[in-house]
Enzyme design. Sequence first.
Site, PDB file in Angstrom:
ATOM      1  N   ASP A  55     -72.785   1.629  52.476  1.00 34.04           N
ATOM      2  CA  ASP A  55     -73.450   2.755  53.157  1.00 34.04           C
ATOM      3  C   ASP A  55     -74.097   2.339  54.484  1.00 34.04           C
ATOM      4  O   ASP A  55     -74.020   3.068  55.473  1.00 34.04           O
ATOM      5  CB  ASP A  55     -74.562   3.338  52.276  1.00 34.04           C
ATOM      6  CG  ASP A  55     -74.018   4.141  51.113  1.00 34.04           C
ATOM      7  OD1 ASP A  55     -72.891   4.659  51.208  1.00 34.04           O
ATOM      8  OD2 ASP A  55     -74.732   4.256  50.103  1.00 34.04           O
TER       9      ASP A  55
ATOM     10  N   ASN B 225     -91.882  11.391  58.660  1.00 35.73           N
ATOM     11  CA  ASN B 225     -91.606  11.848  57.298  1.00 35.73           C
ATOM     12  C   ASN B 225     -92.720  12.770  56.849  1.00 35.73           C
ATOM     13  O   ASN B 225     -93.868  12.596  57.244  1.00 35.73           O
ATOM     14  CB  ASN B 225     -91.536  10.628  56.362  1.00 35.73           C
ATOM     15  CG  ASN B 225     -90.926  10.976  55.022  1.00 35.73           C
ATOM     16  OD1 ASN B 225     -89.879  11.624  54.973  1.00 35.73           O
ATOM     17  ND2 ASN B 225     -91.566  10.574  53.937  1.00 35.73           N
TER      18      ASN B 225
ATOM     19  N   GLY C 138     -84.796   7.332  50.223  1.00 37.03           N
ATOM     20  CA  GLY C 138     -83.801   6.271  50.045  1.00 37.03           C
ATOM     21  C   GLY C 138     -82.885   6.128  51.246  1.00 37.03           C
ATOM     22  O   GLY C 138     -82.714   5.027  51.796  1.00 37.03           O
TER      23      GLY C 138
ATOM     24  N   GLY D 234     -72.674  14.350  58.783  1.00 32.81           N
ATOM     25  CA  GLY D 234     -72.561  13.164  57.925  1.00 32.81           C
ATOM     26  C   GLY D 234     -71.177  12.862  57.365  1.00 32.81           C
ATOM     27  O   GLY D 234     -71.019  11.881  56.639  1.00 32.81           O
TER      28      GLY D 234
ATOM     29  N   LYS E 269     -77.440   4.232  42.360  1.00 35.50           N
ATOM     30  CA  LYS E 269     -77.304   3.093  43.285  1.00 35.50           C
ATOM     31  C   LYS E 269     -78.356   2.003  43.104  1.00 35.50           C
ATOM     32  O   LYS E 269     -78.058   0.832  43.292  1.00 35.50           O
ATOM     33  CB  LYS E 269     -77.344   3.597  44.725  1.00 35.50           C
ATOM     34  CG  LYS E 269     -76.166   4.496  45.060  1.00 35.50           C
ATOM     35  CD  LYS E 269     -76.205   4.869  46.506  1.00 35.50           C
ATOM     36  CE  LYS E 269     -75.150   5.889  46.840  1.00 35.50           C
ATOM     37  NZ  LYS E 269     -75.070   6.145  48.260  1.00 35.50           N
TER      38      LYS E 269
END
Length: 304
Positions: A118, A167, A146, A256, A47
């Site tokens: 997306d 994170n 990402g 998802g 991508k």
Amino acid sequence: MHNAAFAALGVNSRYFAFEVEPVNLRAAIHGAKAMQFAGLNLTVPHKLPALNMVDVLDESARRWGAVNTVHFEGRTAEGDWRPLREFGVPPSGGKRKPVPVHDAGVPGEIRTVGFNTDADAIVTALREELKIKLPGAKILLLGAGGAGRTAALKLASENVGELYLVNRTRSKAEVVAAEIAKQFPSVRVFTDYPRTAIDLVLNATSLGLKPDDVPPLDEQCFCMSQTNAVYDMIYRPAETKLLAAARRAGRKTANGLSMLLYQGAKAFEIWTGRPAPIPVMRRALQAAVQSPESAVINRGRKIK
Ligand code: ATR
């Protein structure tokens, strides 16, 4: 889901999966152009590199910094760029509406246009599956890779009220937080767990793909009862440890699969110029994800 949608609408197209090594990506896109494909989807790890391999970037690809959908356009004798489906003689019969045909069916030149479907899919999935109202919402986002970065920026662009970015590698969350502070100053952004009740926990890490993964949420730091809903970008397993814990705590949950569905639906609309038959695509997707065959092709990755 695409083949089911083509069949349902009587579109004479087929969707195929090809495994392409990164070193061959440019050649693969050129090959598809030479063969007059209508479009492509790209996934991990293509991508980002594709940003430099298409002729034109749509605003969506420029804004979110990744290409997951490519559309091929042909140049008419008048010099306009039109979808390739408008060239050539439309098949007689079928349900397809007649389309204008340019240049006796031969485009003078073909170009590639890169899109990102997306980012919008995240928002559509949250709205449709969990009925979340994003403006003003308080969201804990797990992951700053990402997928996490795209989700964070997209949510910020929807004017969420508070965004908590957590994170494993804190510095990556801080980089994303700084980007949000610059681009969307009205969003309150933190790199810690929230201390108040929130609307949503969104998992954008890869934790949960493997059976022995620990859950991405540290319940010592944040208790499940403090959130209204939990969305996991992972769709296989259909219920991760995170979603199971959320369900046990009586929270609204979704996986998802809906993100996968909506990014595909948008790509379908770009390629065909027609509204995507969402229920048909959803059913086909559910069947495909549950089939043992699909485990070979698609190793249960979440959308990137
Ligand atoms: P993607 O594009 O799918 O987001 P990625 O950019 O490799 O893939 O990001 C993976 C995400 O999962 C990151 O947030 C990563 O955390 P780090 O930035 O600290 O690497 C997170 N992740 C992966 N494995 C993890 C683990 N074992 N524990 C915690 N977080 C993990």
